[in-house]
Scaffold this motif. Structure first.
Motif, mmCIF file in Angstrom:
data_model
loop_
_atom_site.group_PDB
_atom_site.id
_atom_site.type_symbol
_atom_site.label_atom_id
_atom_site.label_comp_id
_atom_site.label_asym_id
_atom_site.label_seq_id
_atom_site.Cartn_x
_atom_site.Cartn_y
_atom_site.Cartn_z
ATOM 1 N N ASP A 222 0.861 -1.188 0.000
ATOM 2 C CA ASP A 222 0.000 0.000 0.000
ATOM 3 C C ASP A 222 0.893 1.233 0.000
ATOM 4 N N SER A 223 1.173 1.759 -1.190
ATOM 5 C CA SER A 223 2.168 2.827 -1.298
ATOM 6 C C SER A 223 1.723 4.121 -0.627
ATOM 7 N N GLU A 224 0.400 4.312 -0.446
ATOM 8 C CA GLU A 224 -0.062 5.572 0.148
ATOM 9 C C GLU A 224 0.339 5.722 1.612
ATOM 10 N N PHE A 225 0.791 4.633 2.230
ATOM 11 C CA PHE A 225 1.198 4.690 3.627
ATOM 12 C C PHE A 225 2.714 4.888 3.801
ATOM 13 N N HIS A 226 3.403 5.151 2.718
ATOM 14 C CA HIS A 226 4.865 5.275 2.772
ATOM 15 C C HIS A 226 5.286 6.722 2.548
ATOM 16 N N VAL A 227 6.202 7.187 3.398
ATOM 17 C CA VAL A 227 6.680 8.569 3.351
ATOM 18 C C VAL A 227 8.198 8.557 3.216
ATOM 19 N N PHE A 228 8.686 9.238 2.172
ATOM 20 C CA PHE A 228 10.127 9.267 1.898
ATOM 21 C C PHE A 228 10.672 10.653 2.207
ATOM 22 N N HIS A 229 11.625 10.681 3.133
ATOM 23 C CA HIS A 229 12.262 11.937 3.543
ATOM 24 C C HIS A 229 13.647 12.001 2.889
ATOM 25 N N ILE A 230 13.793 12.868 1.902
ATOM 26 C CA ILE A 230 15.057 13.009 1.168
ATOM 27 C C ILE A 230 15.771 14.255 1.652
ATOM 28 N N VAL A 231 17.061 14.119 1.914
ATOM 29 C CA VAL A 231 17.895 15.290 2.200
ATOM 30 C C VAL A 231 19.016 15.304 1.175
ATOM 31 N N THR A 232 19.190 16.445 0.521
ATOM 32 C CA THR A 232 20.254 16.614 -0.458
ATOM 33 C C THR A 232 20.977 17.928 -0.152
ATOM 34 N N ASP A 233 21.841 18.385 -1.055
ATOM 35 C CA ASP A 233 22.519 19.663 -0.850
ATOM 36 C C ASP A 233 21.868 20.734 -1.721
ATOM 37 N N LYS A 234 22.237 21.976 -1.484
ATOM 38 C CA LYS A 234 21.568 23.069 -2.197
ATOM 39 C C LYS A 234 21.843 23.042 -3.695
ATOM 40 N N LEU A 235 22.954 22.465 -4.107
ATOM 41 C CA LEU A 235 23.254 22.379 -5.529
ATOM 42 C C LEU A 235 22.278 21.458 -6.250
ATOM 43 N N ASN A 236 21.890 20.362 -5.608
ATOM 44 C CA ASN A 236 21.019 19.373 -6.240
ATOM 45 C C ASN A 236 19.562 19.464 -5.786
ATOM 46 N N TYR A 237 19.286 20.397 -4.881
ATOM 47 C CA TYR A 237 17.931 20.536 -4.345
ATOM 48 C C TYR A 237 16.883 20.798 -5.433
ATOM 49 N N PRO A 238 17.081 21.755 -6.350
ATOM 50 C CA PRO A 238 16.070 21.983 -7.395
ATOM 51 C C PRO A 238 15.868 20.765 -8.292
ATOM 52 N N ALA A 239 16.957 20.113 -8.667
ATOM 53 C CA ALA A 239 16.863 18.935 -9.547
ATOM 54 C C ALA A 239 16.136 17.796 -8.856
ATOM 55 N N MET A 240 16.445 17.572 -7.586
ATOM 56 C CA MET A 240 15.805 16.486 -6.842
ATOM 57 C C MET A 240 14.303 16.748 -6.728
ATOM 58 N N LYS A 241 13.920 17.980 -6.408
ATOM 59 C CA LYS A 241 12.498 18.300 -6.294
ATOM 60 C C LYS A 241 11.798 18.155 -7.644
ATOM 61 N N MET A 242 12.423 18.661 -8.697
ATOM 62 C CA MET A 242 11.792 18.627 -10.016
ATOM 63 C C MET A 242 11.549 17.197 -10.475
ATOM 64 N N TRP A 243 12.502 16.308 -10.199
ATOM 65 C CA TRP A 243 12.327 14.921 -10.640
ATOM 66 C C TRP A 243 11.069 14.306 -10.022
ATOM 67 N N PHE A 244 10.906 14.485 -8.728
ATOM 68 C CA PHE A 244 9.768 13.836 -8.063
ATOM 69 C C PHE A 244 8.469 14.615 -8.239
ATOM 70 N N LEU A 245 8.554 15.897 -8.522
ATOM 71 C CA LEU A 245 7.346 16.642 -8.873
ATOM 72 C C LEU A 245 6.796 16.174 -10.215
ATOM 73 N N SER A 246 7.699 15.880 -11.139
ATOM 74 C CA SER A 246 7.267 15.452 -12.476
ATOM 75 C C SER A 246 7.151 13.936 -12.592
ATOM 76 N N ASN A 247 7.685 13.199 -11.613
ATOM 77 C CA ASN A 247 7.612 11.733 -11.627
ATOM 78 C C ASN A 247 7.203 11.221 -10.249
ATOM 79 N N PRO A 248 5.993 11.531 -9.804
ATOM 80 C CA PRO A 248 5.580 11.093 -8.462
ATOM 81 C C PRO A 248 5.529 9.578 -8.362
ATOM 82 N N PRO A 249 6.106 9.019 -7.282
ATOM 83 C CA PRO A 249 6.142 7.553 -7.113
ATOM 84 C C PRO A 249 4.840 6.995 -6.557
ATOM 85 N N GLY A 250 3.897 6.718 -7.405
ATOM 86 C CA GLY A 250 2.618 6.185 -6.953
ATOM 87 C C GLY A 250 1.908 7.137 -6.017
ATOM 88 N N LYS A 251 1.377 6.588 -4.944
ATOM 89 C CA LYS A 251 0.652 7.394 -3.965
ATOM 90 C C LYS A 251 1.518 7.745 -2.754
#
Length: 508
Positions: A222-251
């Motif tokens: 049941d993917s809707e019950f899973h929460v992923f906490h990602i920490v990256t650096d400021k250089l990769n922060y925009p890229a990391m957010k954009m990837w998952f904003l445009s490619n959401p992993p299920g629910k």
């Protein structure tokens, strides 16, 4: 000398048969290959002639050395010319069928000059002496190449592939074009909900993080019950957010933070940051010296790998500070692939321990004495050298127990004591072993299989039975160094047809 006779006389006596070998036609006389294969004369091999040519090169080098030492100038020149011809004709061929038909004449010519050299120069003791010298030289060269390859592997492992760098730039550009209201993830109310399954993932690698999360969600019930906490650096922060904003992993729910926002993580609180500011640490990690040997260079590169200096790597020791409202969290490295549902890990009784991990020790391997300096009294008086090591990369942490035992304080104390690197050399595993000594519960081994980044002998059956497989080592699946036999387990969770990956020519 039977071998020498076959290299010289045997070739001349079977001139017609060589033409048959080179012709690559059906119906080649079976006895022929047996005769020309000087290594095993009782079996058929498709590289029989190639083996003879390689032996001709060896004997050519021997006789060339003897001819030069004895002043046989004309013979030396002829041996040099014929040896060059054989080497060029051989090229990169591995089978007789890959050789040019014209090679037969060159093999015969080489046989003639070897026969002549044998008649003029052959002396058993001299030949044996030269062959021994050649063998020793080959062994020395092999050792040198091995050391050089170790240096190159370290360099490649530290380098960001061009495609991944391109991907981050494109994602950053796309993110900066988004309206502010579209730059945030939904489901933020779940971030501190202790009834859900929470994961911590600290990485500056977008594509690796995507595979970890994709594989986890794909295998979750049941993917809707899973929460992923990602920490990256400021250089990769925009890229990391954009990837998952445009490619959401299920629910599943996603949170992306940048480590620079943790203002409490500073040199006055964190011993690693404080130590990196010292002159000795800067000398050790950053001085651009010139090592005297390849071996020293390889060692230096290993110790100076940026991942050992990155606070993203050391952030694992501050989980309760990063997630103060959570009770349990599953820590995942970015070089793993999840192959089954991980939710049962939250139900494992850690029996009062802080850390749940798979042990890695065998009969004598991966025990504490492999990671810690037991010649130092601070280590030998406090730890058992035969204590079993365990693996980072997939760990279930009880954060309430962590806070009660002040495990971060334990880490700080030992890290401060290791300012001169005399307790352990590098990495986060040694201080992890110390910090969670007698506080680690051994999980069943099927939960975590290691070695896909360095061990080429892992059985497919073992990989298939593992809940998590770990590409620990230099041969990461996103690098050219990766072992092909293991790459498919990783790439199956990545859409290589994705426009961003295609745009950056990422064809893993």
């Amino acid at each position: 000398m039977k071998r020498t006779a076959m290299l010289t006389q045997g070739i001349l006596e079977n001139d017609g048969n060589i033409e048959q070998v080179i012709s690559r036609r059906d119906g080649i006389d079976d006895n022929l290959l047996r005769k020309y294969n000087i290594w095993r004369q009782d079996n058929d091999y498709p590289d029989a002639l190639i083996r003879i040519m390689k032996d001709q090169l060896i004997m050519g080098r021997v006789y060339l050395s003897l001819a030069s030492s004895q002043g046989e100038t004309e013979l030396s020149l002829e041996l040099t010319r014929r040896t060059k011809e054989i080497r060029q004709a051989l090229g990169q061929a591995n089978l007789d069928s890959e050789l040019s038909p014209s090679v037969s004449e060159k093999v015969k010519a080489m046989g003639i000059i070897l026969s002549k050299a044998r008649e003029q120069l052959y002396d058993c003791k001299s030949v044996i002496k030269k062959l021994r010298a050649m063998l020793q030289g080959s062994e020395d060269h092999s050792r040198s190449l091995h050391k050089q390859s170790a240096v190159l592997r370290q360099l490649v492992a530290k380098t960001i592939p061009k495609g991944l760098h391109c991907l981050s730039l494109w994602l950053m550009a796309e993110y900066n074009l988004l309206p502010e209201e579209k730059k945030n993830f939904g489901g933020q109310e779940k971030l501190e909900d202790t009834s859900l399954y929470h994961y911590a993932l600290f990485s500056d690698n977008v594509i690796a993080t995507a595979v970890v999360i994709n594989s986890t969600v794909y295998n979750a019930k049941d993917s809707e019950f899973h929460v992923f906490h990602i920490v990256t650096d400021k250089l990769n922060y925009p890229a990391m957010k954009m990837w998952f904003l445009s490619n959401p992993p299920g629910k599943a729910t996603i949170e992306v933070q940048k480590i620079e926002d943790f203002k409490w993580l500073n040199s006055s609180y964190c011993p690693v940051l404080r130590q990196l500011q010292t002159a000795t640490a800067q000398e050790y990690y950053f001085k651009a010296d010139h090592p005297a040997t390849i071996a020293v260079a390889s060692n230096n590169l290993k110790y100076r790998n940026p991942k050992y200096l990155s606070m993203l790597n050391h952030l694992r020791f501050y989980l309760p500070e990063v997630y103060p409202k959570l009770d349990k969290i599953l820590f995942l490295d970015d070089d793993i692939v999840v192959q089954s549902d991980l939710t049962p890990l939250w139900s494992v009784d850690l029996r009062g321990n802080v850390n749940g991990a798979v042990e890695t020790c065998g009969e004598s391997f991966h025990r504490f004495d492999k990671y810690l300096n037991f010649s130092n009294p601070s280590i030998s008086e406090n730890f058992d050298p035969n204590a079993c090591g365990w693996a980072y990369g997939m760990n279930i942490f009880d954060l309430q127990e962590w806070k009660e035992r002040n495990m971060t304080g334990v880490y700080h104390r030992w890290q401060s004591m290791n300012e001169q690197r005399d307790l352990w050399k590098l990495g986060t595993l040694p201080p992890g072993l110390i910090t969670f000594y007698n506080s680690t519960y051994p999980l069943d081994k099927h939960w975590h299989l290691l070695g896909l980044g360095y061990d080429g002998n892992i059985e497919a059956e073992d990989i298939g039975a593992a809940a998590v497989i770990h590409y620990n080592g230099n041969m990461k699946p996103w690098l050219d160094l990766a072992m092909e036999k293991y790459k498919s387990y990783w790439t199956r969770y990545l859409d290589l047809g994705h426009p961003f990956l295609q745009r950056c020519n990422i064809h893993l």
